[in-house]
Structures are given as C-alpha cells and as structure tokens.
Design an enzyme around this catalytic site. Structure first.
Site, short mmCIF file in Angstrom:
data_model
loop_
_atom_site.label_atom_id
_atom_site.label_comp_id
_atom_site.label_asym_id
_atom_site.label_seq_id
_atom_site.Cartn_x
_atom_site.Cartn_y
_atom_site.Cartn_z
N ASP A 197 0.45 -0.09 -5.19
CA ASP A 197 -1.14 0.18 -5.72
C ASP A 197 -1.05 1.45 -6.38
OD1 ASP A 197 -1.13 1.44 -3.25
OD2 ASP A 197 -3.17 0.91 -2.75
N HIS A 198 -0.22 2.09 -6.12
CA HIS A 198 0.12 3.65 -6.90
C HIS A 198 1.29 4.14 -6.49
CE1 HIS A 198 -1.50 5.11 -3.21
NE2 HIS A 198 -2.82 4.33 -3.59
N CYS A 252 -6.19 4.59 -3.49
CA CYS A 252 -6.37 2.86 -3.12
C CYS A 252 -7.62 2.25 -3.80
CB CYS A 252 -6.48 2.71 -1.86
SG CYS A 252 -5.05 3.27 -0.83
N ASP A 288 0.70 -1.45 0.10
CA ASP A 288 -0.11 0.13 -0.05
C ASP A 288 0.83 1.23 0.20
OD1 ASP A 288 -2.58 1.43 0.13
OD2 ASP A 288 -3.10 0.38 1.80
N ASP A 289 0.55 2.09 -0.96
CA ASP A 289 1.28 3.39 -1.21
C ASP A 289 2.79 3.35 -1.48
OD1 ASP A 289 -1.15 4.35 -0.50
OD2 ASP A 289 -0.70 5.88 1.13
N HIS A 308 -10.03 -2.67 -1.59
CA HIS A 308 -10.16 -1.55 -0.49
C HIS A 308 -11.34 -1.61 0.11
CE1 HIS A 308 -9.43 2.31 1.33
NE2 HIS A 308 -10.55 2.43 0.97
#
Length: 490
Positions: free
Chosen positions: A334-335, A99, A60-61, A153
């Site tokens: 995820d990004h 997310c 995540d992130d 999410h």
C-alpha cells in the site's frame, strides 16, 4: 473453464517455507528465483469473451524488499513467481505513504487532496459518502465481491460507526482473521525494541502454525471463497496484514534468516542535512543499537516470507481451479517503508522509500506478460485499469489513467510524472517523481523547504540539490510540473 495451453504455473512450494538447508546450499537464493523465472517466462495467454475475474492483493507496509526486486537475501518464491509470470513494475508509487489515505485514494480513484482523506483517523465514507469505490462498482455490475482482511483501512459499519477495514457498500462478504486468531499465535520468543516507548515496535517468533495468525486465517477464507464462487464473476480482495508492525510471524519464518545475516543500510557520511519536515522524528530510533536494528529488519523480512507463503496457498488454488486464464491478479504494497535509511524505521515520508511500493500485475491476454517495466505508474491508475479490462464505465471522474498500453508494451515510459504527498501537522509536503528526478516542496510553495534528488547518481536520495544555483532552471521546470499534480492547492 479450460485454460489455454501453457498458462499453468509450475508446482508451488508447500505453505511452510522451503527448508533452510535447501535454500542456503544453492549458494544464493536468487539462483532459485532464476530457475523459477526460466520455467514461467514463456507463459502463453489468450483473451476470452468471458468476464475477467479480479484478485486484488494488498500487502500492508510492503516495500520492494523481495528477491524479484533484487534483494536476494529475502525468501520470496511466490512473489517472484508471479513477477516472472506477469509484469513486475519497478516504478509504482503510492499517492500518500500512510495506510488509510493511500487505500482511500486507490479505492476511490481520487488523489488524497481530492478525497479529503489524509490521516488514519478519518473513515472513508465520512469524506466520500456517495463515491462508488472500486469493488463497489464491480458489485453493481454483477460481480460477487469479497473483502478479506485489510483492504479499506477505516470504514463504517451499517450503522455508520467507525470500524476497521469494513465497507458494507463494497462487499457481498467481509471477513477479517484478526477477530478470530487464537491465543497461541501471540505466544513465543520476542522482544520489545523500545521498552514500551513505541508500543508497536516489537517482534515475536510465534508458536503455532500459519492459521495461528490473522493472515493465515484470511488466506484460508480466501481459498474458501475461490472454491465456492469461482463459477461466477468475482472481485476478491485479500489484504495481508504483515509485514505491518508488530512484527509477528510463526517462528519457522524467522528461522529463514540467521541472526547474524541481516544486512543494514550503509549511508554516506557527507549526505545533505535533512529538510526539517522530511522525516517525522528520527529521534524515535536514535537509541537503537546495531543489534536492535538487525532484529527489526530480520523480523520485517520474516513477516515478508510469511506473507509470501500465503500467496503460495492462493496461487495453488488458482492453478487447481483453472483460474489463471480468466482472472486478473494485481498485487501491491500500500506504500513504501524505511528500514533504517535516513535514520528512519517506518513509513510516512515522500522519500523514494516511502512513496515507492511493489506492484505486480497478471492480466490474461496482455502482451507484456513475463516482462518487467520501468514505466512510471501511480496507484491511482489501478481503478481505471481494472474497469478498462472489465469493460465498465467510470462512475465519476477518475484521476488516473488505464495501464493497458504499458501492460501490452512494457517499454512504454508510462506517465511523465508520479505524485505523492504527506502531512506534517499543518505543513504539507508534495512531491513529484520523473524518470530521473524527485522534487519535493514543503509548504504551499516550498517556503518551508525544497528537495531535489538526481536518481541517476543518487538513488538513496542523500544529496539535496535543491539549493544548487546550477539547478535553478531545473527546479523552475519541476515546480511547474508539481503544480500540475496539485492544481487546487497551489
């Protein structure tokens, strides 16, 4: 199952970080990464007739803030080892830098405009009640599917109530350590960086060990699943929450980063004025002192090293259970994420830092393993890629394409373009990335602003060439290319 000769990873570190003294006395962390690369580069693989398992890891992130991506101050030996063994993708892009929309996109194989999920508040099944998700398709085809941590999410439980991370149609088994993390993991030394103005913007060097945190518990559960289910085809998805805020990790990971060692971004004084919508609200962080900026970035990097240690535990299990030769391992963030660039400390932008994210792939039998690639890749390509290798038929029209050609030959250019988007209220920013250029329009046709950046000379995207008359013909061509990626919205 017997592993072909040469597929064994070298011995991996313990789940605790490498001793700080041992790391620093090498003179450079990257030297350690190089020694790992040399020992794993000549991995041999062979294709088998058995179904390929899937280990899908979503961090995540996570931005490309790793030693294998050239950020040598970050301690990431397990990310680096997977990169040396598999294929490191330098140009992989999320379709939405938030997310829920990003995950809904790559789990459905649809772009955000197609899925209808463009915020963190809309459950996946509200917009896509009948869509067969990626893990759901594997489940329908006899795979045991387990979702551990944050993969979706926002989903719905079996009574259609919104609930974080769950999707009963996708999983035979679901577990999230957030519901079981002990109190000791929430105690320690830390600080709120905005005095409560931004509740998430805080860090904590926590007491306790890795299993005092949700990610440690999630990893332990993933190891249990591997131990119990490795004799049958499986699709195991492991979602690591960190380095997502709040930046909490056991104190030993903060110790890897001396307080005075954090490097902050240096930006040109003559950079272009931002288009109004490019950054959500940089004023949120305008009062940050240099000390607070260093604390934020140090805490983020500590959380990355904590996530890395969990990977080490998983990789050791794959090694011990002889699973490398019949298990695809796909790891992504995820990004992207900003760590002070453009005055921003978060995600939610279609700048390169918001849209681009790490991707590392290990596919047994693929000819390009051990080599990096500069090919343009979209996360919407993950669904068709995994089912291609599994020999499954798509359940609906997919918007991406299989990455098999690139995984066999990393010199291939990949796609002509990668597309990303983000919403600012009723205004949408749509962006296209080519090998050299990033072009972004705000509003249906760019009437609220356009951005054009030349990555040959301006990888930080500081000089907007969108209004340069000399680039008018290029803007026209990129405008047409952008329209191809968003045909229903033009």
């Amino acid at each position: 199952m017997k592993r072909p000769s040469g597929t064994r990873l070298p011995s991996l570190p313990e789940t605790t970080p490498w001793p700080i003294k041992a790391i620093r006395t090498t003179g450079s962390i990257i030297a350690l990464a190089f020694s790992v690369t040399l020992s794993t580069h000549a991995v041999e693989t062979e294709k088998t007739d058995e179904p390929l398992n899937v280990l899908f890891i979503v961090v995540d992130d996570l931005r490309p803030e790793l030693a294998c991506y050239g950020v040598s101050e970050v301690v990431s030996p397990n990310f680096d080892r997977l990169a040396a063994m598999g294929m490191l993708c330098h140009r992989a892009y999320a379709q939405y830098p938030v997310c829920n929309p990003s995950r809904s996109s790559f789990l459905s194989g649809l772009r955000p405009d197609e899925s209808g999920v463009v915020s963190n508040k809309v459950p996946f099944r509200t917009k896509l009640p009948d869509t067969v998700s990626l893990p759901q398709l594997f489940r329908q085809n006899g795979y045991y599917t387990a979702g551990i941590g944050k993969i979706f999410h926002l989903g719905q439980d079996e009574e259609a109530r919104p609930v974080l991370f769950e999707d009963p149609l996708s999983w035979d088994h679901f577990y999230d350590g957030m519901r079981n993390a002990p109190k000791i993991g929430k105690t320690g030394v830390g600080r709120d960086l905005t005095n409560g103005r931004l509740p998430w913007c805080k860090w904590l060097a926590a007491e306790g060990d890795d299993n005092g945190q949700a990610d440690g518990l999630n990893t332990s559960e993933a190891l249990r699943i591997l131990e119990e289910r490795h004799g049958q085809p499986f699709f195991l998805a492991l979602g690591l929450h960190k380095p997502h805020d709040p930046f909490i990790a056991p104190a030993k990971y903060f110790d890897l980063y001396p307080e005075d060692s954090t490097k902050l971004p240096e930006e040109p004084s003559d950079k272009s004025r931002q288009v109004q919508y490019a950054i959500p609200n940089a004023k949120d962080f305008s009062s940050f002192t240099a000390k607070e900026r260093r604390e934020f970035k140090r805490a983020y990097q500590a959380c990355v090293s904590f996530a890395d240690a969990q990977l080490g535990r998983v990789f050791e299990s794959l090694d011990r259970l002889d699973l490398w030769s019949n298990t695809m391992v796909i790891l992504i963030g995820d990004h992207g994420y900003h760590l002070g660039e453009h005055g921003w400390w978060n995600k939610v932008t279609v700048h390169e830092l918001g849209a681009r994210a790490p991707m590392i792939a290990w596919v047994p039998g693929a000819k390009g393993m051990g080599e990096p690639t500069e090919a343009l890749i979209e996360f919407v390509d993950l669904y068709p890629t995994l089912i291609d290798y599994a020999g499954l038929e798509p359940p609906h029209k997919l918007s991406g394409q299989s990455l098999r050609p690139v995984l066999d030959d990393p010199s291939k250019p990949g796609k002509a373009a990668a597309y990303s988007q983000v919403n600012r209220g009723s205004t949408v920013g749509r962006s296209v990335r080519t090998a050299r250029w990033r072009y972004t329009e705000w509003g249906p046709h760019g009437e609220k602003g356009i951005e054009l950046y030349d990555h040959q000379d301006d990888s930080g995207e500081y000089y907007n060439l969108g209004g340069n008359p000399e680039r008018a013909e290029l803007v026209k061509r990129l405008k047409a290319l952008l329209a191809k990626g968003f045909p229903e919205k033009r």
